[in-house]
Scaffold this active site. Structure first.
Site, mmCIF file in Angstrom:
data_model
loop_
_atom_site.group_PDB
_atom_site.id
_atom_site.type_symbol
_atom_site.label_atom_id
_atom_site.label_comp_id
_atom_site.label_asym_id
_atom_site.label_seq_id
_atom_site.Cartn_x
_atom_site.Cartn_y
_atom_site.Cartn_z
ATOM 1 N N HIS A 306 0.961 -0.779 0.463
ATOM 2 C CA HIS A 306 -0.608 0.211 0.095
ATOM 3 C C HIS A 306 1.188 0.947 0.538
ATOM 4 O O HIS A 306 1.623 1.478 1.025
ATOM 5 C CB HIS A 306 -0.695 0.047 1.398
ATOM 6 C CG HIS A 306 -1.937 0.900 0.676
ATOM 7 N ND1 HIS A 306 -2.128 2.214 1.169
ATOM 8 C CD2 HIS A 306 -3.378 0.683 -0.015
ATOM 9 C CE1 HIS A 306 -2.774 2.700 0.785
ATOM 10 N NE2 HIS A 306 -3.917 1.773 0.457
ATOM 11 N N ASP A 364 -8.491 -5.327 0.561
ATOM 12 C CA ASP A 364 -8.432 -6.098 -0.792
ATOM 13 C C ASP A 364 -8.156 -7.927 -0.679
ATOM 14 O O ASP A 364 -8.734 -8.602 -1.924
ATOM 15 C CB ASP A 364 -7.880 -5.795 -2.024
ATOM 16 C CG ASP A 364 -8.702 -3.786 -2.488
ATOM 17 O OD1 ASP A 364 -10.234 -4.372 -1.980
ATOM 18 O OD2 ASP A 364 -8.091 -3.111 -2.734
HETATM 19 N N1 CMC Z 1 4.113 -7.148 -4.959
HETATM 20 C C1 CMC Z 1 5.278 -6.966 -4.939
HETATM 21 N N2 CMC Z 1 6.076 -6.559 -4.877
HETATM 22 C C2 CMC Z 1 5.687 -4.761 -4.661
HETATM 23 C C3 CMC Z 1 4.373 -5.069 -4.379
HETATM 24 C C4 CMC Z 1 3.508 -6.391 -4.301
HETATM 25 N N3 CMC Z 1 2.075 -6.003 -3.931
HETATM 26 N N4 CMC Z 1 4.084 -3.614 -4.537
HETATM 27 C C5 CMC Z 1 5.112 -3.064 -3.839
HETATM 28 N N5 CMC Z 1 6.058 -4.003 -4.760
HETATM 29 C C6 CMC Z 1 7.861 -3.627 -4.204
HETATM 30 C C7 CMC Z 1 8.115 -2.492 -5.891
HETATM 31 O O1 CMC Z 1 8.409 -3.333 -6.814
HETATM 32 C C8 CMC Z 1 8.647 -2.400 -4.960
HETATM 33 O O2 CMC Z 1 10.288 -3.067 -4.759
HETATM 34 P P1 CMC Z 1 11.877 -2.122 -4.884
HETATM 35 O O3 CMC Z 1 12.259 -0.964 -3.369
HETATM 36 O O4 CMC Z 1 12.573 -3.689 -5.176
HETATM 37 O O5 CMC Z 1 11.890 -1.467 -6.084
HETATM 38 C C9 CMC Z 1 8.917 -1.696 -3.140
HETATM 39 O O6 CMC Z 1 8.037 -2.797 -2.707
HETATM 40 C C10 CMC Z 1 8.180 -0.422 -3.668
HETATM 41 O O7 CMC Z 1 6.624 -0.522 -4.138
HETATM 42 P P2 CMC Z 1 6.544 0.713 -4.429
HETATM 43 O O8 CMC Z 1 5.943 0.143 -6.429
HETATM 44 O O9 CMC Z 1 6.950 2.037 -4.338
HETATM 45 O O10 CMC Z 1 5.022 0.922 -4.357
HETATM 46 P P3 CMC Z 1 3.904 2.264 -4.434
HETATM 47 O O11 CMC Z 1 3.383 3.115 -2.850
HETATM 48 O O12 CMC Z 1 3.819 2.956 -5.536
HETATM 49 O O13 CMC Z 1 2.896 1.031 -4.837
HETATM 50 C C11 CMC Z 1 1.035 -0.130 -4.484
HETATM 51 C C12 CMC Z 1 2.148 0.580 -4.037
HETATM 52 C C13 CMC Z 1 -0.348 -0.531 -3.750
HETATM 53 C C14 CMC Z 1 0.386 0.475 -5.576
HETATM 54 C C15 CMC Z 1 1.845 -1.359 -5.415
HETATM 55 O O14 CMC Z 1 2.354 -2.402 -3.735
HETATM 56 C C16 CMC Z 1 0.497 -2.549 -5.383
HETATM 57 O O15 CMC Z 1 1.097 -2.437 -6.980
HETATM 58 N N6 CMC Z 1 0.079 -3.733 -4.798
HETATM 59 C C17 CMC Z 1 -0.553 -4.709 -5.640
HETATM 60 C C18 CMC Z 1 -1.828 -4.019 -5.798
HETATM 61 C C19 CMC Z 1 -2.808 -4.219 -4.993
HETATM 62 O O16 CMC Z 1 -2.780 -4.888 -3.686
HETATM 63 N N7 CMC Z 1 -3.317 -2.622 -4.764
HETATM 64 C C20 CMC Z 1 -4.615 -2.399 -4.257
HETATM 65 C C21 CMC Z 1 -3.942 -1.538 -2.809
HETATM 66 S S1 CMC Z 1 -4.762 -1.622 -1.020
HETATM 67 C C22 CMC Z 1 -6.517 -0.980 -1.887
HETATM 68 C C23 CMC Z 1 -7.154 0.623 -2.481
HETATM 69 O O17 CMC Z 1 -6.703 1.329 -1.939
HETATM 70 O O18 CMC Z 1 -7.368 1.172 -3.477
#
Ligand code: CMC
Length: 430
Positions: A306, A364
């Site tokens: 998240h 989720d």
């Molecule tokens: N699986 C594997 N690795 C992950 C994931 C994941 N679900 N989420 C983040 N990472 C890794 C990412 O690759 C990065 O790694 P590194 O530091 O080695 O490059 C690190 O964790 C930081 O991630 P980020 O992309 O900078 O995080 P963000 O804040 O931009 O993204 C997110 C947040 C929710 C979009 C992402 O965690 C994600 O895509 N999760 C899966 C989709 C999901 O479950 N979404 C629902 C969110 S809750 C409901 C809502 O409020 O909408």
């Protein structure tokens, strides 16, 4: 919003510096007010809004490190346990919990608005039967503005209030009809005397030949899912609604924009993506291989991570309990799909890759499992998120429109394209 202190931004040329006020909210971190910075000819750069407060709001508070979520000051845990979804809607819209009289009147008003103009049913028939319900919802909700022209004057508080009632009341009806059309079922109508969640289940599953008997476990789980998804401050879809609304667009169009944004798998589409992922993995024996693919960054573990919560999503903690209650009550703990989900959760919580990155299951992950357990089709998971979030979107939209200092949202950019160049005639180009 009080001014707490000042910061001075100095440029390295030693010549210029600018003093910027630091503002204090009632909770949460202070923010540097950079509004005057633009006058110096310089902007800030923050793609993805990692460090930017886009507005002032008194609706919802989140502390991602402490895992706290409050609606109008009330902790989500207390609301999930003691309240119901329509009371939470009242709270989000009005700022206070209702008295018994206010609650009765609010419930009555919402339930009175839940039918659709009969001609709206023609819209459903225009879609292919296999259309995703979210595609149908984006279109039909946008089209409401063509039917309810008596609540489109955004400068009239009464119009805004009526539009809010209509949206909260009609979204479940639209979502249910999108599903029924997809299945080839005849359209259904709302029924008086049921709660918001019960009525949604009735509209989804009743048929002209058989009355649908609402299972209280299912209705309670659904009401809780609605409550947990009702608002989440300035997330992508809410910010989309605010930005759309800042141009003066009507509320139905703004909510349609919010639904479109929510659909993405990084946001509200994640609950559907969780179930698809479980189907793809197929079996507990494949979990280790799948996890390796996540660590190799070939794909993400859906339902984990998240932007704001770097500890535990408090909604996920509540949903996890509900998930176990529902699986126990329905005798599904040994179902292979749910065993697989629990295996995935266990490995991810213990694996250094996820621990180091503070990736915890989000709401989720569990809501997808609960919805699947109570028999909701996977394509309806995101529509359910959308109908629950509508009250949050409309509360933010109303808060923004009611603010006399509102300005159209207009971010700037860091341009990295070609410098000025002269047009070259086509026969002279190589
Ligand atoms: N699986 C594997 N690795 C992950 C994931 C994941 N679900 N989420 C983040 N990472 C890794 C990412 O690759 C990065 O790694 P590194 O530091 O080695 O490059 C690190 O964790 C930081 O991630 P980020 O992309 O900078 O995080 P963000 O804040 O931009 O993204 C997110 C947040 C929710 C979009 C992402 O965690 C994600 O895509 N999760 C899966 C989709 C999901 O479950 N979404 C629902 C969110 S809750 C409901 C809502 O409020 O909408």
């Amino acid at each position: 919003m009080a001014e707490a202190s000042k910061v001075t931004l100095s440029y390295n040329d030693g010549q210029n510096s600018i003093e910027l006020p630091v503002l204090k909210g009632s909770l949460g971190p202070d923010v540097v007010d950079i509004r005057t910075l633009g006058k110096t000819g310089m902007f800030t750069y923050d793609p993805g809004f990692l460090a930017t407060a886009s507005c002032e709001s008194s609706i919802t508070f989140i502390d991602g490190d402490l895992g706290q979520l409050y609606y109008r000051g009330y902790p989500i845990e207390q609301l999930a346990e003691h309240s119901d979804y329509l009371e939470v809607c009242y709270l989000l819209l009005n700022g206070e919990l209702p008295t018994p009289e206010q609650k009765k009147h609010f419930d009555y008003t919402v339930m009175r608005h839940n039918m659709l103009h009969d001609q709206i049913h023609n819209f459903f028939r225009g879609f292919r039967r296999d259309a995703h319900p979210m595609a149908v919802m984006v279109a039909v909700v946008g089209a409401l503005s063509a039917f309810y022209s008596d609540s489109l004057d955004i400068n009239d508080p009464r119009h805004r209030e009526v539009a809010a009632f209509r949206l909260i009341a009609k979204l479940p009806t639209i979502a249910a009809q999108a599903y029924r059309y997809n299945r080839g079922l005849p359209l259904s109508y709302p029924k008086a005397g049921l709660t918001y969640a019960e009525n949604f289940l009735h509209m989804m599953f009743s048929t002209p030949v058989e009355e649908y008997k609402v299972n209280p476990i299912t209705a309670r789980a659904l009401d809780r899912i609605f409550t947990l998804h009702a608002d989440h401050e300035q997330n992508a879809s809410t910010s989309t609604v605010r930005l759309s609304g800042s141009s003066g667009a009507n509320p139905f169009a703004c909510i349609a924009a919010g639904i479109a944004c929510l659909w993405g798998p990084s946001h509200g589409g994640a609950n559907e993506a969780v179930l698809k992922m479980l189907d793809e993995i197929g079996d507990v024996s494949k979990v280790a291989d799948f996890m390796q693919g996540v660590k190799d960054k070939r794909y993400k573990l859906m339902g984990f991570g998240h932007r704001v919560y770097k500890n535990m999503d408090p909604r996920a903690a509540i949903m996890r309990d509900t998930c176990h209650e529902v699986l126990n009550d329905l005798g599904l703990h040994d179902d292979p799909k749910f065993k697989l989900a629990m295996a995935l959760e266990k490995i991810a919580l213990e694996d250094p890759y996820f621990i180091e990155r503070k990736l915890y299951p989000n709401v989720d992950f569990y809501s997808g499992i609960v919805l699947s357990a109570v028999g909701i089709p996977v394509s309806m998971f995101t529509p359910i998120f959308a109908l629950a979030r509508t009250v949050g979107w409309i509360s933010h939209w109303s808060e923004m429109i009611g603010d006399p200092t509102m300005k159209i949202g207009r971010p700037r950019q860091l341009y990295t394209g070609a410098p000025r160049r002269d047009y070259v005639a086509i026969d002279k180009r190589k």
